[in-house]
Design a protein around this motif. Structure first.
Motif, PDB file in Angstrom:
ATOM      1  N   ALA A   2      -8.647  55.148  12.396  1.00 28.58           N
ATOM      2  CA  ALA A   2     -10.000  54.408  12.149  1.00 28.58           C
ATOM      3  C   ALA A   2     -10.787  55.484  11.368  1.00 28.58           C
ATOM      4  O   ALA A   2     -10.817  56.693  11.582  1.00 28.58           O
ATOM      5  CB  ALA A   2     -10.796  54.326  13.542  1.00 28.58           C
ATOM      6  N   THR A   3     -11.286  54.796  10.221  1.00 32.53           N
ATOM      7  CA  THR A   3     -12.287  55.625   9.421  1.00 32.53           C
ATOM      8  C   THR A   3     -13.517  55.183   9.117  1.00 32.53           C
ATOM      9  O   THR A   3     -14.326  55.317   8.008  1.00 32.53           O
ATOM     10  CB  THR A   3     -11.629  55.830   7.790  1.00 32.53           C
ATOM     11  OG1 THR A   3     -11.268  54.516   7.611  1.00 32.53           O
ATOM     12  CG2 THR A   3     -10.164  56.510   8.005  1.00 32.53           C
ATOM     13  N   THR A   4     -13.854  54.649  10.122  1.00 28.24           N
ATOM     14  CA  THR A   4     -15.210  53.859  10.248  1.00 28.24           C
ATOM     15  C   THR A   4     -15.865  54.845  10.981  1.00 28.24           C
ATOM     16  O   THR A   4     -15.448  55.381  12.255  1.00 28.24           O
ATOM     17  CB  THR A   4     -15.526  52.567  10.550  1.00 28.24           C
ATOM     18  OG1 THR A   4     -16.855  51.968  10.547  1.00 28.24           O
ATOM     19  CG2 THR A   4     -15.001  52.462  11.903  1.00 28.24           C
ATOM     20  N   LEU A  94     -15.341  50.207   6.919  1.00 22.20           N
ATOM     21  CA  LEU A  94     -13.911  49.915   7.218  1.00 22.20           C
ATOM     22  C   LEU A  94     -13.926  48.472   8.129  1.00 22.20           C
ATOM     23  O   LEU A  94     -13.097  47.576   7.872  1.00 22.20           O
ATOM     24  CB  LEU A  94     -13.113  50.860   8.066  1.00 22.20           C
ATOM     25  CG  LEU A  94     -11.593  50.556   8.650  1.00 22.20           C
ATOM     26  CD1 LEU A  94     -10.750  50.296   7.412  1.00 22.20           C
ATOM     27  CD2 LEU A  94     -11.062  51.589   9.341  1.00 22.20           C
ATOM     28  N   PRO A 106     -11.741  42.660   2.622  1.00 22.72           N
ATOM     29  CA  PRO A 106     -11.912  43.800   1.719  1.00 22.72           C
ATOM     30  C   PRO A 106     -11.484  43.154   0.359  1.00 22.72           C
ATOM     31  O   PRO A 106     -11.095  42.198   0.123  1.00 22.72           O
ATOM     32  CB  PRO A 106     -10.646  44.753   1.823  1.00 22.72           C
ATOM     33  CG  PRO A 106     -10.498  44.153   3.310  1.00 22.72           C
ATOM     34  CD  PRO A 106     -10.735  43.032   3.927  1.00 22.72           C
ATOM     35  N   GLN A 120     -16.218  46.051   2.088  1.00 24.32           N
ATOM     36  CA  GLN A 120     -15.485  46.742   3.227  1.00 24.32           C
ATOM     37  C   GLN A 120     -14.605  47.715   2.308  1.00 24.32           C
ATOM     38  O   GLN A 120     -13.965  47.324   1.621  1.00 24.32           O
ATOM     39  CB  GLN A 120     -14.395  45.753   3.926  1.00 24.32           C
ATOM     40  CG  GLN A 120     -14.890  44.824   4.858  1.00 24.32           C
ATOM     41  CD  GLN A 120     -14.174  44.035   5.663  1.00 24.32           C
ATOM     42  OE1 GLN A 120     -14.103  42.899   5.702  1.00 24.32           O
ATOM     43  NE2 GLN A 120     -13.012  44.753   6.383  1.00 24.32           N
ATOM     44  N   ASP A 122     -11.824  51.445   2.971  1.00 27.51           N
ATOM     45  CA  ASP A 122     -11.440  52.444   3.927  1.00 27.51           C
ATOM     46  C   ASP A 122     -11.376  53.781   3.323  1.00 27.51           C
ATOM     47  O   ASP A 122     -10.683  54.004   1.936  1.00 27.51           O
ATOM     48  CB  ASP A 122      -9.952  51.858   4.170  1.00 27.51           C
ATOM     49  CG  ASP A 122      -9.092  52.846   4.985  1.00 27.51           C
ATOM     50  OD1 ASP A 122      -9.754  54.039   5.318  1.00 27.51           O
ATOM     51  OD2 ASP A 122      -8.261  52.400   5.317  1.00 27.51           O
ATOM     52  N   SER A 124      -9.920  56.438   3.696  1.00 24.81           N
ATOM     53  CA  SER A 124      -8.682  57.124   3.860  1.00 24.81           C
ATOM     54  C   SER A 124      -7.864  57.075   2.843  1.00 24.81           C
ATOM     55  O   SER A 124      -6.830  57.694   2.369  1.00 24.81           O
ATOM     56  CB  SER A 124      -7.669  56.868   5.280  1.00 24.81           C
ATOM     57  OG  SER A 124      -7.499  55.711   5.011  1.00 24.81           O
ATOM     58  N   LYS A 125      -8.323  56.087   1.536  1.00 25.23           N
ATOM     59  CA  LYS A 125      -7.487  55.581   0.569  1.00 25.23           C
ATOM     60  C   LYS A 125      -8.357  56.067  -0.671  1.00 25.23           C
ATOM     61  O   LYS A 125      -9.815  55.954  -0.570  1.00 25.23           O
ATOM     62  CB  LYS A 125      -7.463  54.083   0.476  1.00 25.23           C
ATOM     63  CG  LYS A 125      -6.121  53.886   1.635  1.00 25.23           C
ATOM     64  CD  LYS A 125      -6.371  52.152   1.844  1.00 25.23           C
ATOM     65  CE  LYS A 125      -5.443  51.688   2.801  1.00 25.23           C
ATOM     66  NZ  LYS A 125      -5.167  50.151   2.847  1.00 25.23           N
ATOM     67  N   TRP A 154     -11.531  62.210   0.818  1.00 22.53           N
ATOM     68  CA  TRP A 154     -12.780  61.401   0.397  1.00 22.53           C
ATOM     69  C   TRP A 154     -13.847  61.999  -0.325  1.00 22.53           C
ATOM     70  O   TRP A 154     -14.410  61.390  -1.313  1.00 22.53           O
ATOM     71  CB  TRP A 154     -13.332  60.722   1.952  1.00 22.53           C
ATOM     72  CG  TRP A 154     -14.558  60.187   1.632  1.00 22.53           C
ATOM     73  CD1 TRP A 154     -14.712  58.968   1.049  1.00 22.53           C
ATOM     74  CD2 TRP A 154     -15.723  60.429   2.194  1.00 22.53           C
ATOM     75  NE1 TRP A 154     -16.315  58.877   1.145  1.00 22.53           N
ATOM     76  CE2 TRP A 154     -16.880  59.523   1.998  1.00 22.53           C
ATOM     77  CE3 TRP A 154     -16.156  61.738   2.956  1.00 22.53           C
ATOM     78  CZ2 TRP A 154     -18.069  59.680   2.065  1.00 22.53           C
ATOM     79  CZ3 TRP A 154     -17.294  61.816   3.574  1.00 22.53           C
ATOM     80  CH2 TRP A 154     -18.604  61.032   3.107  1.00 22.53           C
TER      81      TRP A 154
END
Length: 283
Positions: A2-4, A94, A106, A120, A122, A124-125, A154
């Motif tokens: 989870a990256t939110t 996210l 997304p 949306q 993420d 982590s990307k 990030w």
């Protein structure tokens, strides 16, 4: 992963009532000593916060260049925000937003409730934006929700997309305040923090134990890494911000008042505010 930012629970809503009975206790199954159990409850709060009245497609693909952002009237990006309050901001998270009939996905840019631009993402990307494409980035209480292995890449991406003179403003719980609070036998900070959460009805009253108050900032709300000023400066340095002017700021005080105004009073007592301004003059 989870990256939110899993938000601290919103003020409780009244529970269902039975005829002739008092309102049900909204915290009947709340156990402060079970962080994993509370994570499911936090997910339900997030689901509730992600519900909106309307979702309108603004653009089928994300803006990429500075010119693309300008064409949408966007000057910067607010991360971990379902509904950014900046009139020229793009909110991202996210987690997607939804109505009873529709949901975001997304890729596109949406207008939420007729007022807030959202997409949306993420973190982590790699960020899907061009170099030097935005004037500011804001992230309130996001970085503590991801491990260092996500935070540093990030931030490097944030540095890449900021224009000359661009601004990054980070806010996060301040570990130093919690340590000072633990060492203070009068518990001034802890007492104030408990009162604030009780007034907002964020769960039942917190246990009045100093060790609990220190543990909860590490183990509740989906937190993964807690920062003080030195640790924030460390991750910024790792992410390539050495040439940026980095300065600690106060609540709603900063190099850009329009960005500093995004600070929420709800988190004022526990937060640290740090800004990094890119070299190159005004954006």
């Amino acid at each position: 992963m989870a990256t939110t930012a899993q938000p601290e629970p919103a003020p409780a809503r009244p529970g269902p009532t039975a005829p002739g009975s008092a309102a049900a206790d909204p915290f009947a199954d709340w156990d402060w000593e079970d962080p994993e159990g509370l994570s499911a409850r936090t997910d339900r709060f997030t689901e509730d916060l992600a519900r909106c009245r309307s979702i309108d497609l603004v653009r089928p693909e994300l803006p990429y260049t500075h010119q693309d952002f300008q064409s949408l009237g966007i000057t910067g990006v607010e991360f971990a925000a379902f509904r950014t309050r900046h009139p020229h901001g793009l909110g991202t998270d996210l987690v997607g937003l939804h109505t009873d009939q529709d949901a975001t996905r997304p890729g596109p840019v949406y207008r939420i409730d007729g007022a807030h631009l959202f997409t949306q993402l993420d973190i982590s990307k790699p960020l899907p934006f061009a170099d030097r494409s935005v004037d500011w980035v804001y992230a309130e209480h996001l970085i503590e929700h991801v491990p260092l292995g996500v935070a540093v890449p990030w931030l490097a991406e944030v540095r890449r997309i900021l224009r000359p003179g661009g601004l990054l403003r980070l806010t996060t719980p301040d570990l130093a305040r919690y340590i000072d609070g633990y060492l203070d036998r009068r518990e001034q900070f802890f007492n104030r923090h408990r009162r604030r959460l009780r007034t907002m009805r964020v769960g039942p009253p917190m246990p009045e134990r100093r060790a609990f108050m220190l543990n909860q900032i590490f183990y509740h709300f989906g937190h993964r890494w807690i920062y003080d000023e030195a640790e924030l400066r460390y991750v910024l340095d790792r992410a390539g911000f050495a040439e940026f002017a980095i300065e600690r700021r106060a609540f709603q005080d900063g190099a850009r008042p329009d960005v500093a105004d995004l600070d929420t009073a709800f988190r004022k007592d526990e937060s640290i505010y740090l800004e990094a301004v890119a070299p190159g003059g005004a954006s």
